[in-house]
Write a protein that holds these residues in place. Structure first.
Motif, PDB file in Angstrom:
ATOM      1  N   VAL A  33       0.741  -1.122   0.008  1.00  0.00           N
ATOM      2  CA  VAL A  33       0.147  -0.003  -0.111  1.00  0.00           C
ATOM      3  C   VAL A  33       0.809   1.115   0.126  1.00  0.00           C
ATOM      4  O   VAL A  33       1.812   1.363   0.918  1.00  0.00           O
ATOM      5  CB  VAL A  33      -0.712  -0.022   1.343  1.00  0.00           C
ATOM      6  CG1 VAL A  33      -1.766   1.270   1.279  1.00  0.00           C
ATOM      7  CG2 VAL A  33      -1.974  -1.270   1.158  1.00  0.00           C
ATOM      8  N   GLN A  36       0.175   6.074   1.542  1.00  0.00           N
ATOM      9  CA  GLN A  36      -1.029   5.746   2.453  1.00  0.00           C
ATOM     10  C   GLN A  36      -1.317   7.123   3.207  1.00  0.00           C
ATOM     11  O   GLN A  36      -0.231   7.544   3.955  1.00  0.00           O
ATOM     12  CB  GLN A  36      -0.698   4.803   3.422  1.00  0.00           C
ATOM     13  CG  GLN A  36      -1.890   4.450   4.478  1.00  0.00           C
ATOM     14  CD  GLN A  36      -1.585   3.279   5.431  1.00  0.00           C
ATOM     15  OE1 GLN A  36      -0.381   2.906   5.506  1.00  0.00           O
ATOM     16  NE2 GLN A  36      -2.443   2.926   6.282  1.00  0.00           N
ATOM     17  N   ASN A 105       1.139   2.566  -7.174  1.00  0.00           N
ATOM     18  CA  ASN A 105       0.453   3.698  -7.107  1.00  0.00           C
ATOM     19  C   ASN A 105       0.006   3.900  -8.837  1.00  0.00           C
ATOM     20  O   ASN A 105       0.659   4.107  -9.683  1.00  0.00           O
ATOM     21  CB  ASN A 105       1.075   5.050  -6.926  1.00  0.00           C
ATOM     22  CG  ASN A 105      -0.060   6.110  -6.877  1.00  0.00           C
ATOM     23  OD1 ASN A 105      -1.132   6.137  -7.408  1.00  0.00           O
ATOM     24  ND2 ASN A 105       0.971   7.514  -6.347  1.00  0.00           N
TER      25      ASN A 105
END
Length: 386
Positions: A33, A36, A105
């Motif tokens: 992730v 974030q 991303n």
């Protein structure tokens, strides 16, 4: 052959196929992730590179210039920075000296040369460029016949209600990105569609079509003929001027006729605006000054015209301020005090003042950034076609 035998053979083939397919698939790494955005506006970035010796975060616009990242036991590098002022930012990682985008991303900064990722820190109250619960326009990708037999590309925003009101026509704002940017940059980094959606919903801007063309004809020709992209010329050099003229000819002769034919435009001077950032601002000023009967609204973001060019090429415009001031509805110029273009733009504005050419200006803090460009776009969009 019995049906049962056929069924067994088919089953065996299916099992074998699945096994082979499974072996052909590379092993999956851990789910990453990144970035974030945390509730306190701090932001954590992560990058999987078990074999890397050093990974840094390059995010100078939000105070993280070459910020060292730390590797964990499975090879995930991470760093938390901030709190970060709400806005849209670009960044990349530097992995053992090599700049890379963030593979976790999907949002990226459209550019010919450098590749970086994009992320947004939401405001405590929604910013003007945020996705809000308002009617939304559409964004379309269009292709048109361009210079030297190439195929040109433009991104076109149509306002909310465009498809539901087939009898209505709209004014058009031609909006040009800067050096090495693409036709997508005002859309993806500048958030043009969200800015217009929000301003229109608030009654602050007139519904308009926004056309975002590509500004580098030479790069397009090279790409479509299988050649390397040429180097960017020195600003205001003879080579730069040749390229400015080629862009102007493409816009006037190809883009505008295509848009007027394809979309429901108000195809006259008073319903046509042009604006741009950096090189696109220079293209804006020159295209408008070369074609005084084509645009009534001119918006230059971090751009200027040299005094020598004004007194030479555009002497007729400068020498008759009364006529010029009647000819244009608005000449608008914006720049940041930390922008490397600030002194040149200030000289340009001072010259216009001395020559009694009317203009509007906005001087902000900050530099040559898309953070400022979004502010300039927000300000000018509220003034156009009124």
């Amino acid at each position: 052959m019995h049906i049962t035998t056929v069924s067994r053979l088919l089953f065996l083939w299916m099992v074998l196929g699945l096994c082979l397919a499974g072996k052909a698939q590379p092993p999956r790494g851990p789910f990453i992730v990144s970035p974030q955005v945390l509730p306190d506006k701090k932001v954590t970035f992560r990058y999987l590179a078990p074999a890397a010796k050093e990974v840094k975060l390059a995010g100078g616009l939000f105070g993280a210039s070459n910020a060292p990242m730390t590797k964990d036991s499975i090879g995930i590098w991470s760093v938390t920075v901030g709190p970060v002022v709400p806005d849209v930012y670009s960044y990349n990682f530097v992995v053992d000296g090599i700049s890379v985008m963030d593979p976790a991303n999907e949002d990226f900064f459209p550019n010919e040369r450098f590749k970086s990722s994009l992320f947004e820190v939401p405001g405590f109250t929604p910013t003007i460029h945020a996705l809000r619960d308002v009617p939304h326009g559409s964004v379309n990708y269009e292709y048109y016949p361009s210079v030297e037999g190439t195929t040109g590309t433009v991104v076109v925003y149509t306002p909310p209600g465009y498809d539901q009101n087939p009898g209505k026509r709209y004014p058009v704002f031609y909006l040009i990105s800067g050096t090495t940017d693409t036709e997508e940059t005002f859309f993806k980094a500048g958030r043009t569609n969200f800015i217009l959606d929000n301003l229109i919903a608030e009654g602050k801007a007139k519904p308009m079509i926004v056309v975002m063309p590509y500004g580098n004809m030479e790069a397009r020709i090279a790409e479509q003929t299988g050649n390397p992209k040429p180097a960017d010329p020195v600003r205001d050099s003879p080579d730069a001027m040749v390229r400015m003229r080629r862009f102007e000819q493409d816009l006037i002769q190809n883009v505008i006729p295509y848009v007027d034919k394809t979309y429901r435009t108000l195809a006259d001077k008073d319903n046509r605006a042009i604006g741009g950032f950096s090189r696109g601002g220079g293209q804006t000023l020159r295209t408008a000054f070369w074609n005084p009967d084509t645009f009534s609204w001119i918006c230059a973001y971090s751009a200027n015209l040299p005094t020598s060019e004004l007194e030479g090429t555009y002497a007729s415009i400068i020498s008759n301020p009364e006529k010029t001031n009647k000819q244009w509805k608005m000449l608008w110029v914006g720049v940041g005090t930390e922008d490397f273009m600030y002194k040149d733009v200030a000289t340009f504005l001072n010259y216009l003042s001395v020559k009694k050419i009317n203009y509007k200006s906005m001087i902000t803090g900050g530099g040559h950034t898309w953070i400022n460009v979004k502010t300039y776009l927000m300000e000018t969009a509220q003034l156009l076609f009124k």
